[in-house]
Design an enzyme around this catalytic site. Sequence first.
Site, PDB file in Angstrom:
ATOM      1  N   LYS A 125       0.868  -1.183   0.000  1.00 38.55           N
ATOM      2  CA  LYS A 125       0.000   0.000   0.000  1.00 38.55           C
ATOM      3  C   LYS A 125       0.894   1.218   0.000  1.00 38.55           C
ATOM      4  CE  LYS A 125      -4.440   0.943   0.051  1.00 38.55           C
ATOM      5  NZ  LYS A 125      -5.561   0.073  -0.390  1.00 38.55           N
ATOM      6  N   ASP A 165      -7.016   4.219  -4.631  1.00 34.46           N
ATOM      7  CA  ASP A 165      -7.669   4.049  -3.321  1.00 34.46           C
ATOM      8  C   ASP A 165      -8.303   5.414  -3.027  1.00 34.46           C
ATOM      9  OD1 ASP A 165      -7.776   1.969  -0.938  1.00 34.46           O
ATOM     10  OD2 ASP A 165      -7.432   3.895   0.018  1.00 34.46           O
TER      11      ASP A 165
HETATM   12  P1  NDP Z   1     -12.946   7.627  -2.986  1.00 40.50           P
HETATM   13  O1  NDP Z   1     -11.906   8.636  -2.715  1.00 40.50           O
HETATM   14  O2  NDP Z   1     -13.441   7.441  -4.374  1.00 40.50           O
HETATM   15  O3  NDP Z   1     -14.213   7.872  -2.075  1.00 40.50           O
HETATM   16  C1  NDP Z   1     -14.119   7.889  -0.682  1.00 40.50           C
HETATM   17  C2  NDP Z   1     -15.447   8.346  -0.117  1.00 40.50           C
HETATM   18  O4  NDP Z   1     -15.437   8.197   1.293  1.00 40.50           O
HETATM   19  C3  NDP Z   1     -15.726   9.806  -0.395  1.00 40.50           C
HETATM   20  O5  NDP Z   1     -17.115   9.987  -0.482  1.00 40.50           O
HETATM   21  C4  NDP Z   1     -15.147  10.485   0.825  1.00 40.50           C
HETATM   22  O6  NDP Z   1     -15.719  11.745   1.102  1.00 40.50           O
HETATM   23  C5  NDP Z   1     -15.499   9.488   1.894  1.00 40.50           C
HETATM   24  N1  NDP Z   1     -14.488   9.571   2.960  1.00 40.50           N
HETATM   25  C6  NDP Z   1     -13.170   9.319   2.856  1.00 40.50           C
HETATM   26  N2  NDP Z   1     -12.550   9.536   4.017  1.00 40.50           N
HETATM   27  C7  NDP Z   1     -13.493   9.917   4.857  1.00 40.50           C
HETATM   28  C8  NDP Z   1     -13.479  10.277   6.213  1.00 40.50           C
HETATM   29  N3  NDP Z   1     -12.337  10.297   6.924  1.00 40.50           N
HETATM   30  N4  NDP Z   1     -14.642  10.600   6.786  1.00 40.50           N
HETATM   31  C9  NDP Z   1     -15.793  10.591   6.063  1.00 40.50           C
HETATM   32  N5  NDP Z   1     -15.877  10.271   4.765  1.00 40.50           N
HETATM   33  C10 NDP Z   1     -14.735   9.932   4.182  1.00 40.50           C
HETATM   34  O7  NDP Z   1     -12.355   6.249  -2.420  1.00 40.50           O
HETATM   35  P2  NDP Z   1     -12.818   4.759  -2.724  1.00 40.50           P
HETATM   36  O8  NDP Z   1     -14.274   4.712  -2.979  1.00 40.50           O
HETATM   37  O9  NDP Z   1     -11.882   4.191  -3.726  1.00 40.50           O
HETATM   38  O10 NDP Z   1     -12.475   4.044  -1.336  1.00 40.50           O
HETATM   39  C11 NDP Z   1     -13.429   3.903  -0.289  1.00 40.50           C
HETATM   40  C12 NDP Z   1     -12.998   2.774   0.643  1.00 40.50           C
HETATM   41  O11 NDP Z   1     -12.909   1.545  -0.100  1.00 40.50           O
HETATM   42  C13 NDP Z   1     -11.615   2.931   1.286  1.00 40.50           C
HETATM   43  O12 NDP Z   1     -11.641   2.328   2.561  1.00 40.50           O
HETATM   44  C14 NDP Z   1     -10.698   2.118   0.379  1.00 40.50           C
HETATM   45  O13 NDP Z   1      -9.537   1.693   1.046  1.00 40.50           O
HETATM   46  C15 NDP Z   1     -11.631   0.954   0.058  1.00 40.50           C
HETATM   47  N6  NDP Z   1     -11.315   0.182  -1.131  1.00 40.50           N
HETATM   48  C16 NDP Z   1     -11.176   0.770  -2.356  1.00 40.50           C
HETATM   49  C17 NDP Z   1     -10.915   0.008  -3.476  1.00 40.50           C
HETATM   50  C18 NDP Z   1     -10.842   0.601  -4.838  1.00 40.50           C
HETATM   51  O14 NDP Z   1     -10.724  -0.167  -5.794  1.00 40.50           O
HETATM   52  N7  NDP Z   1     -10.943   1.896  -5.008  1.00 40.50           N
HETATM   53  C19 NDP Z   1     -10.720  -1.440  -3.368  1.00 40.50           C
HETATM   54  C20 NDP Z   1     -10.948  -1.977  -2.053  1.00 40.50           C
HETATM   55  C21 NDP Z   1     -11.221  -1.172  -0.992  1.00 40.50           C
HETATM   56  P3  NDP Z   1     -15.185  13.083   0.353  1.00 40.50           P
HETATM   57  O15 NDP Z   1     -15.865  13.067  -0.988  1.00 40.50           O
HETATM   58  O16 NDP Z   1     -15.610  14.183   1.232  1.00 40.50           O
HETATM   59  O17 NDP Z   1     -13.705  12.929   0.252  1.00 40.50           O
HETATM   60  O1  2IT Z   2      -7.796  -1.764  -1.042  1.00 41.52           O
HETATM   61  C1  2IT Z   2      -7.706  -2.222  -2.209  1.00 41.52           C
HETATM   62  O2  2IT Z   2      -7.822  -3.424  -2.435  1.00 41.52           O
HETATM   63  C2  2IT Z   2      -7.484  -1.267  -3.299  1.00 41.52           C
HETATM   64  N1  2IT Z   2      -7.451  -0.072  -3.050  1.00 41.52           N
HETATM   65  C3  2IT Z   2      -7.291  -1.759  -4.693  1.00 41.52           C
HETATM   66  C4  2IT Z   2      -5.897  -2.267  -4.888  1.00 41.52           C
HETATM   67  C5  2IT Z   2      -5.536  -2.634  -6.314  1.00 41.52           C
HETATM   68  O3  2IT Z   2      -4.353  -2.925  -6.522  1.00 41.52           O
HETATM   69  O4  2IT Z   2      -6.398  -2.643  -7.200  1.00 41.52           O
END
Ligand code: NDP
Ligand code: 2IT
Length: 451
Positions: A125, A165
């Site tokens: 990460k 992420d």
């Molecule tokens: P994005 O940046 O696209 O979206 C994150 C969302 O969560 C936004 O709406 C953001 O609000 C909100 N958010 C983030 N931090 C906070 C906080 N501290 N308090 C309140 N709201 C918060 O990220 P992702 O959708 O990619 O990721 C979301 C989660 O999924 C994370 O935990 C990530 O690790 C996990 N994840 C992501 C993957 C991926 O492929 N992208 C894969 C597996 C897991 P705002 O718009 O205000 O920033």
């Molecule tokens: O938490 C996760 O699994 C991710 N943010 C995606 C990682 C990846 O390599 O696609």
Amino acid sequence: MSAVKDVIAKVKQRDPNEPEFHQAVEEVMESLEPTEAKHPEFVKAKIYDRIVEPDRTIIFRVPWVDDRGEVQVNRGFRVQFNNAIGPYKGGIRFHPSVNLSILKFLGFEQIFKNSLTTLPMGGAKGGSDFDPKGKSDDEVMRFCHAFTRELFRHIGPETDVPAGDIGVGGREIGYMFGYYKKIMNEHTGVLTGKGLEYGGSLIRPEATGYGAVYFAAEMLATRGLDFNGKVVAISGSGNVAQYAVEKVNQLGGKVITLCDSNATIVDEEGICGEKCDFVKELKNVRRGRIKEYADRFGTVCYLGNNVWDVIREQGLKVDIAIPCATQNEIDGKNAEALVKNGCICVAEGANMPSTPEAVKVFQSNNVLFGPGKAANAGGVSVSGLEMSQNSLKLSWSREEVDKMLLNIMKNIHKACLDASEAYGKKGDYVVGANIAGFLKVAKAMLAYGIV
Ligand code: NDP
Ligand code: 2IT
């Protein structure tokens, strides 16, 4: 003392200022305890001690120039945790809260998640405390280029393959990939989540959200249930949340919540159709606040509260919860409220969104609980499929990739259930995911000797 208890104590002593990392280690290690008796060779080779220590941690300065011509300095990280079963693989997070503890917890979780996907990927990460909010496209580009100017020497298509992420999506991956391509003079699959025009995979943007819903559907099916007519609470409004909403709608469920870091909106009519398009445009193009949803569609909006506080305070009835924002967003109190309000299933779209107290509440109330490393593995799975397509130098259709994603999620679900049963905790997806993910990595580590 058991080997895993000893490891937990040592980790806390060695790095006392890393609470998120301690939390992840404790959760994984506790469920690995039964593997000690079946595998004394793991204890002897100190596999448990070795797996909690990253292969290496890279921390670097990221200087860049903002639109006013002022020099800014951020901190960049890449935690290359474990490459026993494949090249390091895992996302990059840009958020002001990013620190070593958070990236170590995420990199550690990624080892087991990637193992569960059945694809050959190690765990890593990275990220920065850079805050993309309020920055111009030019500033984001300059930052991404500056970040890659150091990261490039540590990554590579057979070494370490980063992805998105929180705060890192298609735009940022494009800037990082473009800079890497330029300075390395090679066009290889060094990052995933790329645009379709330059080596990206269909379904990668959808994969995490779709995968979490596929996983929830598998859990529900074990009790003869499905999404049809169910009321679903989703948090976040970014990549994972948007596509979780889309898939829930396709399966006949009704999503009533979304949030961002400023507010929660509740729409009891259901977030579907043009409302979903509005959220995508708002968050991915205009990069605005979720409050605008309430202004546009005349729904309620709670400023400063997360989805789970709102559900507790308003007593909202919810059948299924899919947290898709960030770590530790559901605490014990809010988990109790969810149970009281009728929640029967929780699938973690985010990484570690439930505190240990919340997990206890769900499990002791017989809620189907799918931990992040299993439920959100769809994203990295399709990243793995993007790597395969890059290596083969061809691209698969939407239908093909979606079918593979569904299959992988079903296999992960089965692997969790099988492992939970084999170790006497039938139906405990936390234990199942941790043990199933661990065994493959541990056996590979053992095969290499002491390295
Ligand atoms: P994005 O940046 O696209 O979206 C994150 C969302 O969560 C936004 O709406 C953001 O609000 C909100 N958010 C983030 N931090 C906070 C906080 N501290 N308090 C309140 N709201 C918060 O990220 P992702 O959708 O990619 O990721 C979301 C989660 O999924 C994370 O935990 C990530 O690790 C996990 N994840 C992501 C993957 C991926 O492929 N992208 C894969 C597996 C897991 P705002 O718009 O205000 O920033
Ligand atoms: O938490 C996760 O699994 C991710 N943010 C995606 C990682 C990846 O390599 O696609």
